[in-house]
Design a protein around this motif. Structure first.
Motif, PDB file in Angstrom:
ATOM      1  N   LEU A 372       0.946  -1.234   0.141  1.00 11.81           N
ATOM      2  CA  LEU A 372       0.192  -0.040   0.039  1.00 11.81           C
ATOM      3  C   LEU A 372       0.681   1.186  -0.053  1.00 11.81           C
ATOM      4  CD1 LEU A 372      -2.937  -1.057   2.351  1.00 11.81           C
ATOM      5  CD2 LEU A 372      -3.169  -0.446  -0.057  1.00 11.81           C
ATOM      6  N   GLY A 373       2.105   1.256   0.312  1.00 13.09           N
ATOM      7  CA  GLY A 373       2.946   2.271   0.314  1.00 13.09           C
ATOM      8  C   GLY A 373       3.105   2.813  -1.293  1.00 13.09           C
ATOM      9  N   SER A 374       2.717   2.084  -2.153  1.00 11.17           N
ATOM     10  CA  SER A 374       2.835   2.737  -3.748  1.00 11.17           C
ATOM     11  C   SER A 374       1.219   3.482  -3.925  1.00 11.17           C
ATOM     12  CB  SER A 374       2.924   1.856  -4.589  1.00 11.17           C
ATOM     13  OG  SER A 374       2.050   0.688  -4.469  1.00 11.17           O
ATOM     14  N   ALA A 375       0.365   3.420  -3.095  1.00 11.92           N
ATOM     15  CA  ALA A 375      -0.933   3.870  -3.287  1.00 11.92           C
ATOM     16  C   ALA A 375      -1.010   5.648  -3.534  1.00 11.92           C
ATOM     17  CB  ALA A 375      -1.795   3.837  -2.213  1.00 11.92           C
ATOM     18  N   PRO A 376      -1.912   5.977  -4.158  1.00 18.80           N
ATOM     19  CA  PRO A 376      -2.037   7.419  -4.584  1.00 18.80           C
ATOM     20  C   PRO A 376      -2.211   8.175  -3.108  1.00 18.80           C
ATOM     21  CG  PRO A 376      -3.443   6.183  -5.841  1.00 18.80           C
ATOM     22  CD  PRO A 376      -3.008   5.391  -5.059  1.00 18.80           C
ATOM     23  N   ASN A 377      -2.658   7.526  -2.309  1.00 19.12           N
ATOM     24  CA  ASN A 377      -2.747   8.279  -0.985  1.00 19.12           C
ATOM     25  C   ASN A 377      -2.699   7.212   0.214  1.00 19.12           C
ATOM     26  OD1 ASN A 377      -4.283  11.089  -1.807  1.00 19.12           O
ATOM     27  ND2 ASN A 377      -5.500   9.233  -2.844  1.00 19.12           N
ATOM     28  N   PRO A 378      -1.422   6.824   0.328  1.00 14.97           N
ATOM     29  CA  PRO A 378      -0.873   5.910   1.159  1.00 14.97           C
ATOM     30  C   PRO A 378      -1.320   5.920   2.609  1.00 14.97           C
ATOM     31  CG  PRO A 378       1.038   7.006   0.379  1.00 14.97           C
ATOM     32  CD  PRO A 378      -0.022   7.603  -0.171  1.00 14.97           C
ATOM     33  N   THR A 379      -1.478   6.965   3.197  1.00 18.26           N
ATOM     34  CA  THR A 379      -2.046   7.209   4.565  1.00 18.26           C
ATOM     35  C   THR A 379      -3.475   6.731   4.762  1.00 18.26           C
ATOM     36  OG1 THR A 379      -0.992   9.533   4.418  1.00 18.26           O
ATOM     37  CG2 THR A 379      -1.989   8.930   6.504  1.00 18.26           C
ATOM     38  N   PHE A 380      -4.263   7.140   3.819  1.00 18.99           N
ATOM     39  CA  PHE A 380      -5.647   6.717   3.636  1.00 18.99           C
ATOM     40  C   PHE A 380      -6.027   5.275   3.539  1.00 18.99           C
ATOM     41  CE2 PHE A 380      -9.893   6.939   1.756  1.00 18.99           C
ATOM     42  CZ  PHE A 380     -10.745   7.124   2.923  1.00 18.99           C
ATOM     43  N   ALA A 381      -5.191   5.022   2.727  1.00 20.59           N
ATOM     44  CA  ALA A 381      -5.024   3.467   2.136  1.00 20.59           C
ATOM     45  C   ALA A 381      -4.739   2.632   3.148  1.00 20.59           C
ATOM     46  CB  ALA A 381      -4.251   3.269   0.806  1.00 20.59           C
ATOM     47  N   LYS A 382      -3.547   2.996   3.889  1.00 19.84           N
ATOM     48  CA  LYS A 382      -3.319   2.009   4.975  1.00 19.84           C
ATOM     49  C   LYS A 382      -4.301   2.239   6.218  1.00 19.84           C
ATOM     50  CE  LYS A 382       1.790   1.931   4.192  1.00 19.84           C
ATOM     51  NZ  LYS A 382       2.919   2.871   4.353  1.00 19.84           N
ATOM     52  N   TYR A 383      -4.925   3.249   6.458  1.00 21.61           N
ATOM     53  CA  TYR A 383      -5.869   3.356   7.420  1.00 21.61           C
ATOM     54  C   TYR A 383      -7.091   2.544   7.021  1.00 21.61           C
ATOM     55  CZ  TYR A 383      -9.844   5.310  10.237  1.00 21.61           C
ATOM     56  OH  TYR A 383     -10.800   5.416  11.051  1.00 21.61           O
ATOM     57  N   GLN A 384      -7.641   2.563   5.931  1.00 23.68           N
ATOM     58  CA  GLN A 384      -8.760   1.759   5.496  1.00 23.68           C
ATOM     59  C   GLN A 384      -8.243   0.069   5.686  1.00 23.68           C
ATOM     60  OE1 GLN A 384     -11.071   2.227   1.897  1.00 23.68           O
ATOM     61  NE2 GLN A 384      -9.439   3.926   1.485  1.00 23.68           N
ATOM     62  N   TYR A 385      -7.279  -0.166   5.346  1.00 20.05           N
ATOM     63  CA  TYR A 385      -6.692  -1.574   5.326  1.00 20.05           C
ATOM     64  C   TYR A 385      -6.529  -2.094   6.728  1.00 20.05           C
ATOM     65  CZ  TYR A 385      -4.434  -5.772   3.919  1.00 20.05           C
ATOM     66  OH  TYR A 385      -4.169  -7.285   3.773  1.00 20.05           O
ATOM     67  N   GLN A 386      -6.078  -1.265   7.586  1.00 24.88           N
ATOM     68  CA  GLN A 386      -6.154  -1.654   9.042  1.00 24.88           C
ATOM     69  C   GLN A 386      -7.265  -1.903   9.626  1.00 24.88           C
ATOM     70  OE1 GLN A 386      -3.017   0.993  10.321  1.00 24.88           O
ATOM     71  NE2 GLN A 386      -1.352   0.025   9.238  1.00 24.88           N
ATOM     72  N   MET A 387      -7.996  -0.914   9.176  1.00 21.72           N
ATOM     73  CA  MET A 387      -9.442  -0.750   9.752  1.00 21.72           C
ATOM     74  C   MET A 387     -10.339  -2.028   9.514  1.00 21.72           C
ATOM     75  SD  MET A 387     -12.132   2.117   8.940  1.00 21.72           S
ATOM     76  CE  MET A 387     -13.693   2.487   9.838  1.00 21.72           C
ATOM     77  N   VAL A 388     -10.034  -2.625   8.166  1.00 28.63           N
ATOM     78  CA  VAL A 388     -10.827  -3.794   7.843  1.00 28.63           C
ATOM     79  C   VAL A 388     -10.103  -4.946   8.559  1.00 28.63           C
ATOM     80  CG1 VAL A 388     -11.117  -5.074   5.880  1.00 28.63           C
ATOM     81  CG2 VAL A 388     -11.308  -2.986   5.650  1.00 28.63           C
ATOM     82  N   GLN A 389      -8.743  -5.100   8.716  1.00 29.78           N
ATOM     83  CA  GLN A 389      -7.855  -6.179   9.197  1.00 29.78           C
ATOM     84  C   GLN A 389      -8.316  -6.373  10.629  1.00 29.78           C
ATOM     85  OE1 GLN A 389      -3.668  -5.045   9.064  1.00 29.78           O
ATOM     86  NE2 GLN A 389      -3.332  -7.294   8.323  1.00 29.78           N
ATOM     87  N   ASN A 390      -8.410  -5.218  11.240  1.00 29.54           N
ATOM     88  CA  ASN A 390      -8.702  -5.151  12.691  1.00 29.54           C
ATOM     89  C   ASN A 390      -9.952  -5.336  13.076  1.00 29.54           C
ATOM     90  OD1 ASN A 390      -5.835  -4.898  13.085  1.00 29.54           O
ATOM     91  ND2 ASN A 390      -6.093  -2.688  13.204  1.00 29.54           N
ATOM     92  N   ALA A 391     -10.973  -5.286  12.273  1.00 24.84           N
ATOM     93  CA  ALA A 391     -12.302  -5.073  12.589  1.00 24.84           C
ATOM     94  C   ALA A 391     -12.841  -6.747  13.095  1.00 24.84           C
ATOM     95  CB  ALA A 391     -13.056  -4.847  11.280  1.00 24.84           C
ATOM     96  N   PRO A 392     -13.473  -6.588  14.380  1.00 25.49           N
ATOM     97  CA  PRO A 392     -13.976  -7.825  14.618  1.00 25.49           C
ATOM     98  C   PRO A 392     -15.056  -8.443  13.978  1.00 25.49           C
ATOM     99  CG  PRO A 392     -13.647  -6.448  16.544  1.00 25.49           C
ATOM    100  CD  PRO A 392     -13.466  -5.507  15.508  1.00 25.49           C
ATOM    101  N   ALA A 393     -15.965  -7.311  13.333  1.00 23.33           N
ATOM    102  CA  ALA A 393     -16.916  -7.667  12.370  1.00 23.33           C
ATOM    103  C   ALA A 393     -17.212  -6.652  11.361  1.00 23.33           C
ATOM    104  CB  ALA A 393     -17.945  -7.871  13.315  1.00 23.33           C
ATOM    105  N   PHE A 394     -17.576  -7.086  10.268  1.00 25.52           N
ATOM    106  CA  PHE A 394     -17.724  -6.097   9.090  1.00 25.52           C
ATOM    107  C   PHE A 394     -18.918  -6.350   8.618  1.00 25.52           C
ATOM    108  CE2 PHE A 394     -15.304  -4.055   5.378  1.00 25.52           C
ATOM    109  CZ  PHE A 394     -16.223  -3.101   4.999  1.00 25.52           C
ATOM    110  N   THR A 395     -19.992  -5.511   8.968  1.00 28.76           N
ATOM    111  CA  THR A 395     -21.513  -5.875   8.320  1.00 28.76           C
ATOM    112  C   THR A 395     -21.532  -5.109   7.133  1.00 28.76           C
ATOM    113  OG1 THR A 395     -22.398  -5.964  10.782  1.00 28.76           O
ATOM    114  CG2 THR A 395     -23.797  -5.290   8.950  1.00 28.76           C
ATOM    115  N   LEU A 396     -22.232  -5.991   6.087  1.00 30.49           N
ATOM    116  CA  LEU A 396     -22.443  -5.611   4.692  1.00 30.49           C
ATOM    117  C   LEU A 396     -23.552  -4.634   5.172  1.00 30.49           C
ATOM    118  CD1 LEU A 396     -22.372  -6.059   1.869  1.00 30.49           C
ATOM    119  CD2 LEU A 396     -23.758  -7.827   1.772  1.00 30.49           C
ATOM    120  N   SER A 397     -23.673  -3.649   3.912  1.00 30.29           N
ATOM    121  CA  SER A 397     -24.787  -2.571   3.927  1.00 30.29           C
ATOM    122  C   SER A 397     -26.148  -3.343   3.997  1.00 30.29           C
ATOM    123  CB  SER A 397     -24.695  -1.830   2.506  1.00 30.29           C
ATOM    124  OG  SER A 397     -23.349  -1.330   2.576  1.00 30.29           O
ATOM    125  N   TRP A 398     -26.927  -2.995   4.923  1.00 30.02           N
ATOM    126  CA  TRP A 398     -28.233  -3.333   5.107  1.00 30.02           C
ATOM    127  C   TRP A 398     -29.085  -3.772   3.498  1.00 30.02           C
ATOM    128  CZ3 TRP A 398     -30.679  -0.952   9.793  1.00 30.02           C
ATOM    129  CH2 TRP A 398     -30.041  -0.960  11.030  1.00 30.02           C
TER     130      TRP A 398
END
Lengths: 435, 298
Positions: A372-398
């Motif tokens: 993700l370091g090569s992403a156009p906006n690495p900070t935001f990309a990494k934030y999202q990735y970690q958010m998903v990686q660390n999420a105990p649950a990811f609820t799909l849009s209802w």
């Protein structure tokens, strides 16, 4: 006059012959055992260019030659993809591989025995096993069986805020609901609408309830609803979430005329970018949208944070809602299974992951973490990735998670709650009546 | 007319100009087209209304279940009310403006042709484009009308009436223009000799003479507003809540959002019957069927 009608008949005849020829070609791909081309249906928005390139690369690869088949990609105009997919799946020319959102979007196909169970394939395949983040794989499954391979970027819903406005008013992004209410009050006093909301499209309103229900009752409340039991809407947490939303609406957190603001035509994003609103709860794509139309604002002012916890609620602040990813699913009557699986395997490849990253997406492959370091906006990309990686649950849009017959009536009930046509109690009883 | 043609073309089977009534084969393309794209789908929809079908596999017969659901659906009453209200208000708005514009456009003023052409432009745009345009114009933060238009029941309703009018008034203006052009000049000349002013002429000559034109235009408007769909889909999505969910929109939701094609077909069949009945009643009431020409000497 006569020559006209003769030409007309010739033209009509030619059209008929062409149509018959097309049908013949189409049905040809539906039968046959080993070998042969595989049709793939994809949501035809701008991002489909990545799948177009992938298919081109795959068809020239050794894997395709070994499976003795090529992928034929069909792009379906985005707005009515679900309806077009349904028509195609009901016809003899059903696609072999198709784009979907997991959850309720594939439920009907599973019930009609049209989905290939990929569980064993994935678990025994060296490439596919452990290739994707587990929370994302779970969202592409039904009743514990895997039906989808993640194929685009993840899209969690994030609370965006205007850093500059927050600094001017000495505010910190909220981590608890009480803090959110406090910020809300301060911003209103300063004559700034606290939250932008594209209420005309209804689904942005849905995001508020998704997060509120998760934070108040935990992800299992909706997980139960998603199974199709309407009485599960009777959980006290649903009422509490509706009441919390109602309190915000009535207190003017979204301004007075949010029901006429549209997200689809960028009305809500513009309100956020032009400092009319200080925060915007929206899918992660909002950042690229803002980069596209208000680049200065996106680069200088936009901050992001998780949806706050609800005091006394049982939901973890790391839980997320949104679209875990989009998936490729395989038709049970696939003409060339080897080619289809070989193509799915390519979605875990480094080349494909890189192509998604270059486009600004955040792929959910496990290898993406270090790329993700090569992403156009690495900070935001990494934030999202970690958010998903660390999420105990990811609820799909209802609206994607529930069965299609619930989706629209549910959105209508939400719209009624937000415009004040029904009370939280009426909202709950409306949802309990879904069939 | 036909007899004289027969005598004239007697003995000539090929070559030369043939005039007269076309034979039955000429209607074949039209009949086939209508059969395939109108009658067959209607029959199919009628059949589907007695089945349960989500688009996959075979439809399962369920008897009258869909019809029972339709009759007891609280949204049906609301939807019917909105549909009727929308039809009537749109009719009133469009007719008044179209008659005035049409009669004006039938005259011989300076710049009339140019202005008429400009007035006609909205009708040439697609409904979708028009709806998207007004959607942007109604944005509370950046539009030209900065209220909560689409969030309030009356606002959303009036927006639909206005946008529909904006699009279809040019067409009905054209019809009324044609109608007004056919009114014999002598009637006005006689009225002028009797000392009738412009207003009097309009009330006593123009309006009564436009009666048949009004029937045509009214039938087109009413039946048209029963199928008024794209604007609702884009502008209000039936909202706020379900306040502008007219019947065609309900049908679309049931069919293409909930994939309940059986129920959608029941609504569709209901619409076909209602629209046909309504136009028959209108034609009957107005005497359109037994209409006699009002043209001079015909």
């Amino acid at each position: 006059m006569e020559s006209y009608s003769r030409r007309w008949f010739l033209g009509a005849g030619a059209t008929l012959v062409t149509a018959a020829g097309l049908t013949a070609c189409g049905s040809g791909s539906g039968s046959g055992g080993s070998g042969g081309d595989v049709t793939a249906l994809v949501y035809g928005d701008d991002a489909a260019k990545i799948q177009t390139a992938q298919v081109k690369r795959f068809n020239a690869s050794a894997a395709a030659k070994k499976a003795n088949g090529a992928i034929k990609l069909q792009k379906i105009p985005a707005s009515d993809y679900p309806a077009k997919l349904r028509t195609a799946m009901g016809s003899p020319n059903a696609p072999d591989v198709f784009f979907n959102w997991g959850g309720g979007s594939i439920l009907a196909y599973q019930e009609a025995d049209q989905l290939l169970d990929l569980t064993d394939t994935i678990k025994s395949d060296a490439v596919l096993k452990d290739a994707f983040l587990p929370t994302v794989m779970a969202a592409g499954s039904l009743q514990g069986k895997m039906y989808g391979i993640p194929m685009r970027g993840t899209q969690p819903v994030i609370l965006f805020y205007n850093k500059t406005l927050f600094a001017e008013h000495k505010l910190q992004p909220p981590t608890t609901w009480d803090q959110l209410l406090d910020i809300n009050a301060k911003l209103k006093k300063a004559k700034i609408t606290p939250f932008a909301l594209g209420g005309a499209d209804i689904w942005p309103e849905l995001m508020w309830l998704e997060y509120l229900l998760d934070r108040i009752g935990g992800p299992q409340v909706f997980a139960k609803i998603q199974e199709g039991d309407a009485s599960a809407w009777g959980d006290p947490a649903v009422l509490k979430a509706a009441q919390a939303a109602k309190e915000l609406i009535d207190g003017g957190a979204f301004g007075k005329s949010f029901s006429s603001v549209s997200y689809n035509n960028h009305g809500a994003s513009a309100a956020f970018a032009k400092r009319k609103a200080a925060m915007h709860l929206m899918g992660s794509w909002e950042f690229s949208t803002l980069l596209g139309i208000f680049p200065d604002f996106a680069k200088k002012d936009v901050g992001w944070c998780s949806f706050p916890t609800y005091d006394g609620g049982s939901g973890d602040i790391r839980n997320i809602v949104g679209n875990p990813n989009n998936y490729w699913s395989v038709n049970a009557r696939v003409s060339n299974k080897d080619a289809a699986i070989a193509f799915l395997r390519d979605c875990a490849s480094k080349t494909y992951t890189q192509a998604l990253i270059d486009n600004g997406d955040v792929p959910t492959t496990t290898i993406a973490e270090n790329m993700l370091g090569s992403a156009p906006n690495p900070t935001f990309a990494k934030y999202q990735y970690q958010m998903v990686q660390n999420a105990p649950a990811f609820t799909l849009s209802w609206d994607q998670a529930v069965k299609p017959s619930w989706s629209q009536p549910m959105l209508t009930e939400i719209s009624k709650l937000f415009v004040g046509k029904s009370s939280p109690e009426q909202f709950v009883s409306g949802l309990k009546g879904l069939k | 007319m036909s007899s004289s043609v027969t005598t004239r073309t007697k003995g000539r089977t090929r070559g030369g100009v043939r005039t007269g009534r076309p034979n039955a084969a000429w209607v074949l393309p039209g009949v086939l087209f209508f059969a395939f794209f109108a009658v067959a789908p209607m029959v199919l929809a009628f059949y589907l209304s007695f089945t349960k079908w989500n688009g996959l596999g075979d439809p399962q017969p369920v008897g009258l279940a869909n019809w029972d659901k339709l009759i007891h659906d609280p949204r049906l009453t609301q939807s019917l009310t909105v549909t009727v209200l929308l039809s009537v208000v749109s009719w009133a708005f469009q007719t008044v403006v179209s008659v005035l514009l049409g009669v004006w456009a039938a005259g011989r003023q300076r710049n009339r042709a140019v202005l008429s052409a400009i007035f006609f432009v909205p009708f040439l745009l697609s409904s979708t484009a028009i709806s998207l345009l007004f959607y942007a114009l109604l944005d509370p933060n950046f539009g030209i009308i900065r209220g909560d238009t689409l969030g309030s029941t009356s606002g959303a309703f009036l927006a639909l009436v206005f946008v529909g009018g904006w699009q279809f008034i040019p067409f009905h203006t054209l019809i009324y223009q044609g109608g007004a052009r056919q009114i014999p000049e002598v009637l006005y000349q006689a009225a002028m000799m009797d000392g009738a002013g412009r207003y009097r002429q309009f009330i006593s000559i123009t309006l009564p003479q436009l009666r048949n034109t009004a029937t045509t235009s009214t039938v087109l408007m009413i039946v048209g507003s029963l199928t008024y769909f794209e604007t609702v889909l884009i502008l209000t999505q039936g909202g706020p809540g379900t306040d502008t969910a007219i019947l065609p929109y309900l049908m679309y939701e049931a069919g293409f959002k909930s994939y309940d094609f059986g129920y959608a077909s029941a609504i569709a069949t209901f619409l076909v019957v209602a629209a046909t009945a309504l136009s028959l009643v209108l034609v009957k009431l107005s005497g359109f069927g037994t209409m006699r020409s009002t043209r001079e000497g015909m």
